[in-house]
Design an enzyme around this catalytic site. Sequence first.
Site, short mmCIF file in Angstrom:
data_model
loop_
_atom_site.label_atom_id
_atom_site.label_comp_id
_atom_site.label_asym_id
_atom_site.label_seq_id
_atom_site.Cartn_x
_atom_site.Cartn_y
_atom_site.Cartn_z
N PRO A 1 -27.38 21.31 -9.22
CA PRO A 1 -26.27 22.19 -9.64
C PRO A 1 -24.97 21.90 -8.86
O PRO A 1 -24.95 21.91 -7.65
CB PRO A 1 -26.78 23.60 -9.33
CG PRO A 1 -28.26 23.46 -9.27
CD PRO A 1 -28.53 22.07 -8.75
N GLU A 2 -23.91 21.61 -9.60
CA GLU A 2 -22.58 21.41 -9.01
C GLU A 2 -21.70 22.57 -9.46
O GLU A 2 -22.18 23.52 -10.07
CB GLU A 2 -22.02 20.06 -9.47
CG GLU A 2 -22.91 18.88 -9.08
CD GLU A 2 -22.31 17.52 -9.44
OE1 GLU A 2 -21.08 17.42 -9.52
OE2 GLU A 2 -23.09 16.57 -9.64
N LYS B 1 -20.26 25.00 -4.36
CA LYS B 1 -21.59 25.17 -4.96
C LYS B 1 -22.29 26.43 -4.44
O LYS B 1 -23.48 26.62 -4.68
CB LYS B 1 -22.45 23.95 -4.63
CG LYS B 1 -21.83 22.63 -5.09
CD LYS B 1 -22.74 21.48 -4.66
CE LYS B 1 -21.98 20.16 -4.72
NZ LYS B 1 -22.79 19.06 -4.16
N ARG C 1 -25.69 7.91 -2.39
CA ARG C 1 -26.03 8.46 -3.70
C ARG C 1 -25.89 7.37 -4.77
O ARG C 1 -25.13 6.42 -4.59
CB ARG C 1 -25.09 9.63 -4.05
CG ARG C 1 -24.99 10.71 -2.98
CD ARG C 1 -26.28 11.45 -2.78
NE ARG C 1 -26.74 12.04 -4.02
CZ ARG C 1 -26.31 13.20 -4.49
NH1 ARG C 1 -25.42 13.90 -3.82
NH2 ARG C 1 -26.77 13.67 -5.63
#
Length: 261
Positions: A2-3, A59, A250
């Site tokens: 979730p961003e 977030k 990432r």
Amino acid sequence: MPELPEVENFKRYLNATSLHQRIISVDVRDAYVLKGVTAPELARRLKGRRFESSWRHGKHLFVRADGDLWLRLHFGMTGSLRYFKSRGKAPNHARVLFVFANTHCLAFEDQRKFGEIGLIKDVNEFLKKRVLGPDALDISRSQFREIFTKHRGAVKTILLNQNLIAGVGNIYADEILFRVRIHPATEAGHLSEKNVDEVFRATRYLLQNAIEAKADADLMPKSWLLPHRGKGGKCPRCGRELKSSTIGGRTAWFCAHCQKK
Ligand SMILES: [Zn+2]
């Protein structure tokens, strides 16, 4: 993971379902999620209170209960919220249930167990302690420019750094850079002021539109990267196969043809 757009949608969902109802109990089913508070303390402090409003920063989601107590939620990798009719129908990965006087419940679900729940007195104090940067939708253009003049490293790494800009994660960092045709590994120092302004505008545009699309890739324009990212995905602009590489720890997805360094 979730961003900002997902968390903004959780906030709207919570506001639409769970405010102004008396909490009769809090059922902690898995205590890993609690940070700085025990299960009995969480239950004791929330029992009899109501959630009155909510606030999102990056977030993080903060929910104010009457009596000036804030519940803080972080959704980790797989966290989400679900409001449902009765305790017996709790979703499989419900880790904490807030049970209301009407017997409906709000569940914090979290399959992969990286979520966090805590109780805090003051949101600003918490943000300061965590050294979180300004929210990606609140940040001004001059603050944004300053970040890119002061900090070195790959542009994507800067976008991901929550201490500089809060709310952008792996997916939306890639989306922003795809939109402005900048390779994610580009050194921040090599960007012109015009480039930085474009990144700033793309950040706002994409986050706002992703919120409106309920953070659901199926509802996002096909001209975006998100519906195509992944192995075998094709660039919606030029049709060439998308590439991936590890940047800042990432996996970045990008089009090597449209996004030059
Ligand atoms: Zn392309």
